[in-house]
Design an enzyme around this catalytic site. Structure first.
Site, PDB file in Angstrom:
ATOM      1  N   GLY A  84      16.014  42.852 -18.305  1.00  0.00           N
ATOM      2  CA  GLY A  84      14.643  42.597 -18.743  1.00  0.00           C
ATOM      3  C   GLY A  84      13.608  43.027 -17.719  1.00  0.00           C
ATOM      4  N   THR A  85      13.899  42.804 -16.451  1.00  0.00           N
ATOM      5  CA  THR A  85      12.933  43.151 -15.408  1.00  0.00           C
ATOM      6  C   THR A  85      12.674  44.654 -15.411  1.00  0.00           C
ATOM      7  OG1 THR A  85      13.641  41.278 -14.077  1.00  0.00           O
ATOM      8  CG2 THR A  85      12.514  43.058 -12.903  1.00  0.00           C
ATOM      9  N   ASN A 164       9.241  31.763 -21.429  1.00  0.00           N
ATOM     10  CA  ASN A 164      10.521  31.283 -20.904  1.00  0.00           C
ATOM     11  C   ASN A 164      10.468  29.841 -20.402  1.00  0.00           C
ATOM     12  OD1 ASN A 164       8.870  33.056 -19.167  1.00  0.00           O
ATOM     13  ND2 ASN A 164      10.156  32.237 -17.535  1.00  0.00           N
ATOM     14  N   GLN A 192      13.350  36.446 -24.235  1.00  0.00           N
ATOM     15  CA  GLN A 192      13.751  35.106 -24.684  1.00  0.00           C
ATOM     16  C   GLN A 192      13.993  35.042 -26.197  1.00  0.00           C
ATOM     17  OE1 GLN A 192      14.544  32.333 -22.983  1.00  0.00           O
ATOM     18  NE2 GLN A 192      14.075  33.139 -20.956  1.00  0.00           N
ATOM     19  N   SER A 212      17.230  41.666 -22.915  1.00  0.00           N
ATOM     20  CA  SER A 212      18.180  41.525 -21.812  1.00  0.00           C
ATOM     21  C   SER A 212      19.497  40.932 -22.317  1.00  0.00           C
ATOM     22  CB  SER A 212      17.550  40.593 -20.765  1.00  0.00           C
ATOM     23  OG  SER A 212      18.455  40.333 -19.729  1.00  0.00           O
ATOM     24  N   HIS A 214      21.833  38.965 -20.642  1.00  0.00           N
ATOM     25  CA  HIS A 214      22.381  37.690 -20.184  1.00  0.00           C
ATOM     26  C   HIS A 214      21.725  36.455 -20.783  1.00  0.00           C
ATOM     27  CE1 HIS A 214      19.438  36.390 -16.961  1.00  0.00           C
ATOM     28  NE2 HIS A 214      19.054  37.634 -17.120  1.00  0.00           N
ATOM     29  N   THR A 250      24.226  57.257 -14.171  1.00  0.00           N
ATOM     30  CA  THR A 250      25.410  57.158 -15.037  1.00  0.00           C
ATOM     31  C   THR A 250      25.365  55.841 -15.801  1.00  0.00           C
ATOM     32  OG1 THR A 250      26.656  58.467 -13.469  1.00  0.00           O
ATOM     33  CG2 THR A 250      27.947  57.158 -15.038  1.00  0.00           C
ATOM     34  N   CYS A 338       9.120  25.523  -7.287  1.00  0.00           N
ATOM     35  CA  CYS A 338       8.196  25.979  -6.248  1.00  0.00           C
ATOM     36  C   CYS A 338       8.844  27.169  -5.556  1.00  0.00           C
ATOM     37  CB  CYS A 338       7.996  24.899  -5.205  1.00  0.00           C
ATOM     38  SG  CYS A 338       7.569  23.325  -5.912  1.00  0.00           S
TER      39      CYS A 338
HETATM   40  N1  PLP Z   1      11.229  38.206 -19.135  1.00  0.00           N
HETATM   41  C1  PLP Z   1      11.503  36.932 -19.479  1.00  0.00           C
HETATM   42  C2  PLP Z   1      10.613  36.244 -20.483  1.00  0.00           C
HETATM   43  C3  PLP Z   1      12.577  36.266 -18.904  1.00  0.00           C
HETATM   44  O1  PLP Z   1      12.834  35.007 -19.244  1.00  0.00           O
HETATM   45  C4  PLP Z   1      13.384  36.956 -17.971  1.00  0.00           C
HETATM   46  C5  PLP Z   1      14.507  36.285 -17.298  1.00  0.00           C
HETATM   47  O2  PLP Z   1      14.395  35.154 -16.848  1.00  0.00           O
HETATM   48  C6  PLP Z   1      13.070  38.293 -17.651  1.00  0.00           C
HETATM   49  C7  PLP Z   1      11.986  38.878 -18.265  1.00  0.00           C
HETATM   50  C8  PLP Z   1      13.892  39.083 -16.687  1.00  0.00           C
HETATM   51  O3  PLP Z   1      15.085  39.513 -17.309  1.00  0.00           O
HETATM   52  P1  PLP Z   1      16.339  39.938 -16.410  1.00  0.00           P
HETATM   53  O4  PLP Z   1      16.840  38.696 -15.760  1.00  0.00           O
HETATM   54  O5  PLP Z   1      17.307  40.529 -17.391  1.00  0.00           O
HETATM   55  O6  PLP Z   1      15.857  40.948 -15.433  1.00  0.00           O
END
Ligand code: PLP
Length: 403
Positions: A84-85, A164, A192, A212, A214, A250, A338
């Protein structure tokens, strides 16, 4: 899982209970065996023309089709990433660079994940103007605010599908259809929601969508970005030109096949999962609010993720509850995590207008389909005791409840 808490007795009290599915999910056995099969049998490089390469390529393209069909997209519109990132980074930097000549204004919300907020911060240092839309007390963006914020130089809007922390689902369809008429590119972070609610790219009216593996019982380190046909995007990883040149490197065939397997199962069982998790969530909410004084429920009451519950408990800190819950074998999350450098409560709760006290006292409980009512009851029993214990040693609580 379960480690020290596992024994032959299957009751909820004797095993570790996982209630942090918004952070990550356990990996399904079918996914593990698919990933394993790709590591051992289908180890080829998908760019090579020989048999192992062709096998890998076939898995890659079949996986792409699985994700595309779930989203109502074309296979060619799916780019695999490391999660996701990376999908959010590719969407934001990729659009900002490709359309930078048309304008330098971008709109997002105050409650996005750091994987959106940090790229925005970087872009603002480069001269882009970023508007952060506020949210109401339920965590909802007002489409009216977006309409007002739009400028001739707006090149991108990025609003998450669901938050999230509190699980609020945004009015993406309304925003999407409004932006379509104005030809402004629209990205949504659906990490999410993908396979946790319905997410069809045409219904949502989005041009880019991040997902994503996971969060849906798939592997970590793999995800995808949907990019609508005709949308230009500037890559930020260069090399062998894989993924139509949008993301070189790859391809991670085991991860991608695992993502596809998890998506396939997640989509097939979606209706059942939504119904079951929503019922469990509402049960948990009622029990907590009915049994614990001075507790509040955070996020939208209706427009929210099926498995997400977020509470605030007055006079105590969410972090302390999390640690004590862990000691009795339950994983939950603090909505006020925090960072080591700051003692600020999460930006989402602050943006929703919660006081510092409510934000620090927040607890996120995210249910998965493998959880049982017995586990939820055990959680309720334990959290009640822990909250009372913590309140008994809280000077704030003692001051207010002297008599
Ligand atoms: N965006 C949201 C809303 C998320 O909850 C998360 C993960 O916590 C991410 C992006 C990041 O995804 P990833 O952990 O696959 O990089």
């Amino acid at each position: 899982m379960n480690g020290a808490f596992t024994n032959n007795n299957n009751s909820a009290k004797n095993k570790y209970i996982y209630l942090d599915h918004a952070a990550t999910t356990p990996v399904l056995a079918e996914v593990v065996s698919r990933v394993n099969e790709c590591f051992t049998r289908f180890y080829g490089n998908a760019s090579e023309p020989h048999l192992p390469g062709r096998d890998a390529k076939e898995i890659l393209e079949n996986s792409r089709t699985v994700i595309a069909e779930i989203l109502g997209a074309k296979s060619s519109e799916i780019t695999f990433t490391s999660g996701g990132t990376e999908s959010n980074n590719l969407a934001i930097f990729g659009i900002a660079e490709a359309y930078g000549k048309n304008g330098n204004h971008i709109i997002t919300s105050e409650i996005e994940h750091p994987a959106v907020l940090m790229p925005m911060k970087v872009l603002s240092r480069k001269g882009y103007k970023i508007t952060y839309l506020p949210v109401d007390s339920n965590g909802l963006v007002d489409p009216g605010d977006l309409k007002k914020a739009l400028k001739p130089k707006t090149i991108l809007v990025s609003i998450m599908h669901a938050n999230n922390i509190v699980g609020t689902i945004q009015p993406i369809e309304e925003i999407g259809h409004f932006l379509k008429e104005r030809n402004v590119i629209f990205h949504t972070d659906a990490v999410q929601t993908f396979c946790n609610t319905r997410a069809n790219v045409d219904n949502l009216g989005v041009d880019l969508l991040s997902l994503s593996g996971h969060k849906i019982y798939g592997p970590k380190g793999v995800g995808a970005l949907y990019i609508r046909k005709g949308t230009k995007i500037m890559p930020h990883i260069f090399g062998g030109g894989q993924e139509q040149g949008r993301r070189s490197g790859t391809e991670n065939i085991p991860g991608i096949a695992g993502l596809a397997k998890a998506s396939e199962i997640g989509f097939r069982t979606l209706d059942d999962k939504i119904r079951r998790l929503s019922e469990m969530r509402d049960y948990l909410k009622e029990k907590i609010l009915g049994n614990i004084e001075e507790a509040r429920f955070n996020g939208h009451p209706l427009s929210r993720l099926p498995g997400n519950c977020n509470f605030s408990f007055k006079y105590i800190e969410g972090e302390a509850i999390v640690l004590r819950m862990d000691m009795v074998g339950i994983a939950v999350s603090s909505g006020s995590a925090c960072s080591s450098s700051s003692m600020k409560p999460t930006h989402t709760l602050k943006a929703m207008g919660l006081s510092n006290e409510d934000a620090f006292g927040s607890l996120r409980v995210t249910i998965g389909f493998e959880n049982t009512y017995e586990e939820i009851d055990y959680f309720i029993e334990e959290v009640k005791k822990i909250i009372q214990d913590l309140r008994n040693i809280s000077p704030l609580y003692k001051n207010i409840h002297k008599f």
